[in-house]
Motif scaffolding. Sequence first.
Motif, short mmCIF file in Angstrom:
data_model
loop_
_atom_site.label_atom_id
_atom_site.label_comp_id
_atom_site.label_asym_id
_atom_site.label_seq_id
_atom_site.Cartn_x
_atom_site.Cartn_y
_atom_site.Cartn_z
N ILE A 176 10.20 23.49 -4.97
CA ILE A 176 10.19 24.75 -5.71
C ILE A 176 9.47 24.52 -7.04
CG2 ILE A 176 11.67 26.40 -6.93
CD1 ILE A 176 13.62 26.07 -4.50
N LEU A 177 9.75 23.39 -7.68
CA LEU A 177 9.00 22.96 -8.86
C LEU A 177 8.14 21.77 -8.46
CD1 LEU A 177 11.57 23.14 -11.80
CD2 LEU A 177 9.76 24.76 -11.21
N LEU A 178 6.94 21.72 -9.01
CA LEU A 178 5.99 20.65 -8.68
C LEU A 178 5.59 19.92 -9.95
CD1 LEU A 178 3.72 22.91 -6.46
CD2 LEU A 178 5.54 21.41 -5.66
N THR B 59 16.44 30.39 5.45
CA THR B 59 15.37 31.36 5.67
C THR B 59 14.43 30.85 6.75
OG1 THR B 59 13.91 30.40 4.00
CG2 THR B 59 15.42 32.12 3.26
N GLU B 60 13.79 31.75 7.40
CA GLU B 60 12.79 31.42 8.40
C GLU B 60 11.44 32.00 7.97
OE1 GLU B 60 13.09 29.42 11.04
OE2 GLU B 60 15.14 29.03 10.41
N ILE B 61 11.09 31.80 6.72
CA ILE B 61 9.84 32.33 6.19
C ILE B 61 8.73 31.36 6.56
CG2 ILE B 61 8.60 33.05 4.13
CD1 ILE B 61 11.39 33.51 2.84
N LYS B 62 7.74 31.85 7.25
CA LYS B 62 6.64 31.02 7.71
C LYS B 62 5.66 30.75 6.55
CE LYS B 62 7.94 31.28 12.00
NZ LYS B 62 9.22 30.72 12.10
N PRO B 63 4.93 29.61 6.60
CA PRO B 63 3.91 29.37 5.58
C PRO B 63 2.88 30.49 5.59
CG PRO B 63 4.30 27.40 6.88
CD PRO B 63 5.05 28.52 7.54
N ALA B 64 2.33 30.75 4.41
CA ALA B 64 1.35 31.83 4.29
C ALA B 64 0.07 31.49 5.04
CB ALA B 64 1.02 32.06 2.81
N ASP B 65 -0.54 32.50 5.63
CA ASP B 65 -1.83 32.33 6.30
C ASP B 65 -2.92 32.34 5.23
OD1 ASP B 65 -4.02 32.32 7.95
OD2 ASP B 65 -3.85 34.43 8.49
N ARG C 136 10.60 35.26 -0.60
CA ARG C 136 11.11 33.95 -0.98
C ARG C 136 12.06 34.03 -2.18
NH1 ARG C 136 6.06 32.77 1.21
NH2 ARG C 136 6.15 31.11 2.75
N LEU C 137 11.67 34.77 -3.23
CA LEU C 137 12.55 34.89 -4.39
C LEU C 137 13.82 35.66 -4.01
CD1 LEU C 137 9.93 35.55 -7.21
CD2 LEU C 137 11.24 33.46 -6.79
N GLY C 138 13.67 36.66 -3.15
CA GLY C 138 14.85 37.38 -2.67
C GLY C 138 15.79 36.48 -1.92
N ALA C 139 15.25 35.57 -1.10
CA ALA C 139 16.09 34.63 -0.35
C ALA C 139 16.84 33.70 -1.30
CB ALA C 139 15.24 33.82 0.63
N ARG D 160 -3.28 26.36 -0.64
CA ARG D 160 -3.92 25.40 0.27
C ARG D 160 -3.60 23.95 -0.08
NH1 ARG D 160 -9.24 28.82 0.20
NH2 ARG D 160 -9.06 29.87 2.20
N SER D 161 -3.24 23.69 -1.33
CA SER D 161 -3.08 22.30 -1.76
C SER D 161 -1.63 21.82 -1.78
CB SER D 161 -3.70 22.12 -3.15
OG SER D 161 -3.00 22.89 -4.10
N VAL D 162 -0.66 22.68 -1.45
CA VAL D 162 0.74 22.27 -1.48
C VAL D 162 1.48 22.75 -0.23
CG1 VAL D 162 0.88 22.23 -4.01
CG2 VAL D 162 1.50 24.30 -2.78
N ASN D 163 2.60 22.12 0.05
CA ASN D 163 3.45 22.55 1.14
C ASN D 163 4.40 23.63 0.64
OD1 ASN D 163 2.50 20.82 3.19
ND2 ASN D 163 3.63 19.12 2.28
N PRO D 164 4.86 24.51 1.53
CA PRO D 164 5.78 25.57 1.10
C PRO D 164 7.11 24.98 0.63
CG PRO D 164 5.41 25.68 3.47
CD PRO D 164 4.53 24.61 2.94
N PRO D 165 7.79 25.69 -0.25
CA PRO D 165 9.09 25.20 -0.72
C PRO D 165 10.13 25.28 0.38
CG PRO D 165 8.68 27.40 -1.56
CD PRO D 165 7.43 26.97 -0.86
N GLU D 166 11.17 24.47 0.22
CA GLU D 166 12.27 24.46 1.16
C GLU D 166 13.36 25.39 0.63
OE1 GLU D 166 15.79 21.40 2.24
OE2 GLU D 166 13.78 20.56 2.18
N ILE D 167 13.54 26.51 1.31
CA ILE D 167 14.55 27.48 0.92
C ILE D 167 15.51 27.59 2.11
CG2 ILE D 167 15.01 29.84 0.16
CD1 ILE D 167 12.08 29.87 -0.86
#
Length: 161
Positions: A97-99, A140-146, A34-37, A130-137
């Motif tokens: 990205i910031l919450l 990229t096609e990075i899937k949410p973490a399992d 994600r940071l690389g993207a 578990r308590s937040v949605n993934p950031p919008e980058i």
Amino acid sequence: MANTRRVHYDEHGVPIPVAHYAYGGAYSSGSQSRLGAILENPGEFTAAEVRVIMWYVFRSPGHLEPIKLTLQEIAEAVGITRQALRRIINHLEDRRILLARGSMGRTTFYAISPYLGGQGSGMDQRDAIRSVNPPEIPGTEIKPADVGNVIDVTSRRRTSA
């Protein structure tokens, strides 16, 4: 969950000495993908936005813990104006990205998304994700973490999501 100190032994049963991290203070972990993207997508993020993101990653006191500084203090640390920082924070908050994680008076405190990085154990990160949605980058096609079941290393029991 507290970290337990493990003792390692060589083939003769003699304890092997271990050393604490020698980074000269707290250390942070970050998502390389994600940071690389973010770094490799200059059309989506300005140099100032990338600087603010990295500052939050490496100054984060823990997963989902806000940095309790004013905009003026952060702007001085990052080397931009308070007005520019306000615009950047609004843009990064829109992309998750910031919450926003609390306030005092009219000052809102922000934390970096646990999907990008922070300090703390892997279990702390798993709970935070578990308590937040993934950031919008974009781009990229990075899937949410399992964040499914994990094995608790102290009891060897499975925990549920």
